[in-house]
Scaffold this active site. Structure first.
Site, mmCIF file in Angstrom:
data_model
loop_
_atom_site.group_PDB
_atom_site.id
_atom_site.type_symbol
_atom_site.label_atom_id
_atom_site.label_comp_id
_atom_site.label_asym_id
_atom_site.label_seq_id
_atom_site.Cartn_x
_atom_site.Cartn_y
_atom_site.Cartn_z
ATOM 1 N N ARG A 1 0.857 -1.200 0.000
ATOM 2 C CA ARG A 1 0.000 0.000 0.000
ATOM 3 C C ARG A 1 0.892 1.248 0.000
ATOM 4 O O ARG A 1 2.126 1.137 -0.042
ATOM 5 C CB ARG A 1 -0.942 -0.004 1.215
ATOM 6 C CG ARG A 1 -0.230 -0.159 2.547
ATOM 7 C CD ARG A 1 -1.210 -0.476 3.681
ATOM 8 N NE ARG A 1 -0.534 -0.995 4.869
ATOM 9 C CZ ARG A 1 -0.154 -0.262 5.902
ATOM 10 N NH1 ARG A 1 -0.397 1.019 5.915
ATOM 11 N NH2 ARG A 1 0.455 -0.819 6.936
ATOM 12 N N ASN B 1 11.695 0.681 1.523
ATOM 13 C CA ASN B 1 10.611 1.652 1.738
ATOM 14 C C ASN B 1 9.864 1.437 3.053
ATOM 15 O O ASN B 1 9.419 2.390 3.679
ATOM 16 C CB ASN B 1 9.634 1.550 0.557
ATOM 17 C CG ASN B 1 8.324 2.249 0.842
ATOM 18 O OD1 ASN B 1 8.228 3.470 0.765
ATOM 19 N ND2 ASN B 1 7.302 1.467 1.188
ATOM 20 N N TYR C 1 11.117 8.091 15.553
ATOM 21 C CA TYR C 1 10.963 7.973 14.096
ATOM 22 C C TYR C 1 11.966 8.864 13.372
ATOM 23 O O TYR C 1 12.682 8.402 12.466
ATOM 24 C CB TYR C 1 9.533 8.345 13.701
ATOM 25 C CG TYR C 1 9.325 8.421 12.207
ATOM 26 C CD1 TYR C 1 9.231 7.265 11.424
ATOM 27 C CD2 TYR C 1 9.223 9.661 11.552
ATOM 28 C CE1 TYR C 1 9.048 7.342 10.043
ATOM 29 C CE2 TYR C 1 9.038 9.734 10.178
ATOM 30 C CZ TYR C 1 8.947 8.581 9.431
ATOM 31 O OH TYR C 1 8.775 8.649 8.066
ATOM 32 N N LYS D 1 15.294 7.946 10.832
ATOM 33 C CA LYS D 1 15.496 8.376 9.448
ATOM 34 C C LYS D 1 16.843 9.084 9.280
ATOM 35 O O LYS D 1 17.480 8.980 8.236
ATOM 36 C CB LYS D 1 14.339 9.274 9.000
ATOM 37 C CG LYS D 1 13.007 8.526 8.854
ATOM 38 C CD LYS D 1 13.091 7.409 7.827
ATOM 39 C CE LYS D 1 11.760 6.754 7.554
ATOM 40 N NZ LYS D 1 11.837 5.677 6.552
ATOM 41 N N ILE E 1 2.766 12.934 2.566
ATOM 42 C CA ILE E 1 1.880 12.259 1.633
ATOM 43 C C ILE E 1 0.684 11.636 2.365
ATOM 44 O O ILE E 1 0.859 11.013 3.425
ATOM 45 C CB ILE E 1 2.658 11.128 0.905
ATOM 46 C CG1 ILE E 1 3.955 11.678 0.285
ATOM 47 C CG2 ILE E 1 1.778 10.465 -0.148
ATOM 48 C CD1 ILE E 1 3.755 12.752 -0.756
HETATM 49 N N1 LIG Z 1 3.559 9.287 4.268
HETATM 50 C C1 LIG Z 1 4.392 10.299 4.492
HETATM 51 O O1 LIG Z 1 3.988 11.470 4.610
HETATM 52 C C2 LIG Z 1 5.870 10.040 4.596
HETATM 53 C C3 LIG Z 1 6.728 11.155 4.776
HETATM 54 C C4 LIG Z 1 8.106 10.957 4.832
HETATM 55 C C5 LIG Z 1 8.605 9.667 4.707
HETATM 56 N N2 LIG Z 1 7.751 8.597 4.558
HETATM 57 C C6 LIG Z 1 8.346 7.278 4.413
HETATM 58 O O2 LIG Z 1 7.841 6.648 3.243
HETATM 59 C C7 LIG Z 1 7.825 5.221 3.443
HETATM 60 C C8 LIG Z 1 6.441 4.674 3.133
HETATM 61 O O3 LIG Z 1 5.508 5.339 3.955
HETATM 62 P P1 LIG Z 1 3.922 5.193 3.751
HETATM 63 O O4 LIG Z 1 3.349 6.498 4.121
HETATM 64 O O5 LIG Z 1 3.621 4.599 2.445
HETATM 65 O O6 LIG Z 1 3.585 4.139 4.918
HETATM 66 P P2 LIG Z 1 2.295 3.194 5.111
HETATM 67 O O7 LIG Z 1 1.168 3.691 4.307
HETATM 68 O O8 LIG Z 1 2.136 3.057 6.574
HETATM 69 O O9 LIG Z 1 2.783 1.793 4.481
HETATM 70 C C9 LIG Z 1 3.803 1.100 5.145
HETATM 71 C C10 LIG Z 1 4.205 -0.128 4.354
HETATM 72 O O10 LIG Z 1 5.225 -0.800 5.120
HETATM 73 C C11 LIG Z 1 4.797 -2.112 5.469
HETATM 74 N N3 LIG Z 1 5.128 -2.399 6.872
HETATM 75 C C12 LIG Z 1 4.741 -1.688 7.961
HETATM 76 N N4 LIG Z 1 5.211 -2.273 9.078
HETATM 77 C C13 LIG Z 1 5.900 -3.363 8.685
HETATM 78 C C14 LIG Z 1 6.605 -4.389 9.381
HETATM 79 N N5 LIG Z 1 6.690 -4.406 10.717
HETATM 80 N N6 LIG Z 1 7.183 -5.374 8.675
HETATM 81 C C15 LIG Z 1 7.081 -5.389 7.316
HETATM 82 N N7 LIG Z 1 6.434 -4.464 6.601
HETATM 83 C C16 LIG Z 1 5.849 -3.456 7.277
HETATM 84 C C17 LIG Z 1 3.283 -2.128 5.264
HETATM 85 O O11 LIG Z 1 2.877 -3.420 4.860
HETATM 86 P P3 LIG Z 1 1.704 -4.296 5.599
HETATM 87 O O12 LIG Z 1 0.948 -3.397 6.508
HETATM 88 O O13 LIG Z 1 0.904 -4.839 4.457
HETATM 89 O O14 LIG Z 1 2.465 -5.345 6.320
HETATM 90 C C18 LIG Z 1 3.073 -1.114 4.145
HETATM 91 O O15 LIG Z 1 3.227 -1.734 2.879
HETATM 92 C C19 LIG Z 1 8.281 4.995 4.878
HETATM 93 O O16 LIG Z 1 9.667 4.748 4.877
HETATM 94 C C20 LIG Z 1 8.006 6.328 5.548
HETATM 95 O O17 LIG Z 1 8.810 6.531 6.684
HETATM 96 C C21 LIG Z 1 6.404 8.761 4.499
#
Ligand SMILES: NC(=O)c1ccc[n+]([C@@H]2O[C@H](COP(=O)([O-])OP(=O)(O)OC[C@H]3O[C@@H](n4cnc5c(N)ncnc54)[C@H](OP(=O)(O)O)[C@@H]3O)[C@@H](O)[C@H]2O)c1
Length: 238
Positions: free
Chosen positions: A17, A91, A155, A159, A188
């Site tokens: 996702r 990721n 967190y 990073k 995002i």
């Molecule tokens: N969203 C933002 O605004 C933002 C901003 C800066 C950086 N980021 C970075 O971007 C990346 C993706 O973020 P996102 O917003 O897409 O996050 P998200 O929507 O929470 O998705 C997280 C993904 O990681 C997997 N995951 C979570 N915990 C896990 C675990 N314990 N073991 C294995 N897989 C795990 C989940 O898979 P399942 O739940 O299916 O297992 C899911 O596919 C991350 O590194 C985050 O720190 C995000």
């Protein structure tokens, strides 16, 4: 100039996702075969459905990154299904409940660092040697532009560790045809980013995959901001 990744194998952790799914789609549009990863195979179904419309091979690997055993299981499954990979896109990550930095427990720091840092380092250690043998590889670690939010220190410090590890690893691999970079997606609207975030998840393309498409001998050890690449030409969108 961008490099061709057609036929290369890419692991995108956390691609069930959110941003990881977009990365998987972006890489597949460029012709890369994709290993979709999440904690359960069922959760990968939606990403796989999108990828099935593109002419690439897709594998699913399920495994927890919050335990040492889970990470080793992910590595083992990939070795059995694909062997060496060409592109490692770290990721997957977890965030935390906001709470005063002085009250953030050792357990919380351990949990966040296991998923966001230790698992990422182990995956690099497991798959960089295969890239060294081929003298080609791309490693991209997902970072964050988060700043001055002590309530999310576990967190944000995780990073910062990712950024430093990326720079160090890039030096170790610089003569092996492997670029190692980190990328900030922006704020995002995903499960992690929440509904108030600035940008739709589709905005992370093509920026997130720019560090994968770097030409051979291109920049390594650098930080990228996905939102800076919204205006790139269609060829980057696949
Ligand atoms: N969203 C933002 O605004 C933002 C901003 C800066 C950086 N980021 C970075 O971007 C990346 C993706 O973020 P996102 O917003 O897409 O996050 P998200 O929507 O929470 O998705 C997280 C993904 O990681 C997997 N995951 C979570 N915990 C896990 C675990 N314990 N073991 C294995 N897989 C795990 C989940 O898979 P399942 O739940 O299916 O297992 C899911 O596919 C991350 O590194 C985050 O720190 C995000």
């Amino acid at each position: 100039m961008k490099t061709s990744i057609s036929g290369k194998w890419a692991l995108v952790t956390g691609s069930t996702r959110g941003i990881g799914r977009q990365v998987a789609i972006g890489l597949a549009r460029q012709g890369a075969n994709v290993i979709v990863h999440g904690r359960s195979a069922e959760a990968a179904a939606e990403t796989c459905a999108v990828l099935s419309e593109l002419s690439v091979s897709v594998e699913v690997v399920a495994g927890e990154l919050s335990s040492v055993e889970g990470v080793e299981s992910v590595i083992q499954q990939i070795r059995e299904k694909v062997g060496d990979i060409d592109i490692l896109f770290n990721n997957a990550a977890i965030s935390q409940e906001a709470q005063p930095v002085l009250e953030q427990s050792r357990e919380l720091w351990d949990k966040v660092f296991q998923v966001n840092v230790h698992a990422l380092i182990r995956l690099c250690q497991a798959f960089a040697p295969g890239m060294q043998k081929k003298k080609w590889g791309r490693i991209v670690n997902v970072s964050s532009g988060i700043a001055d939010q002590p309530d999310l220190a576990a967190y944000s410090v995780s990073k910062a560790a990712v950024d430093k590890f990326t720079r160090d690893l890039s030096v170790a691999l610089k003569d092996d045809g492997i670029t190692v970079n980190y990328v900030d997606p922006g704020w995002i609207r995903t499960d992690m980013g929440g509904p108030d975030a600035w940008d739709d998840v589709s905005s992370v393309l093509p920026g997130m995959i720019v560090p994968v498409l770097l030409p051979d001998g291109g920049p390594t050890g650098k930080g990228y901001s996905a939102q800076n690449y919204k205006m790139l030409s269609d060829s980057y969108q696949g």
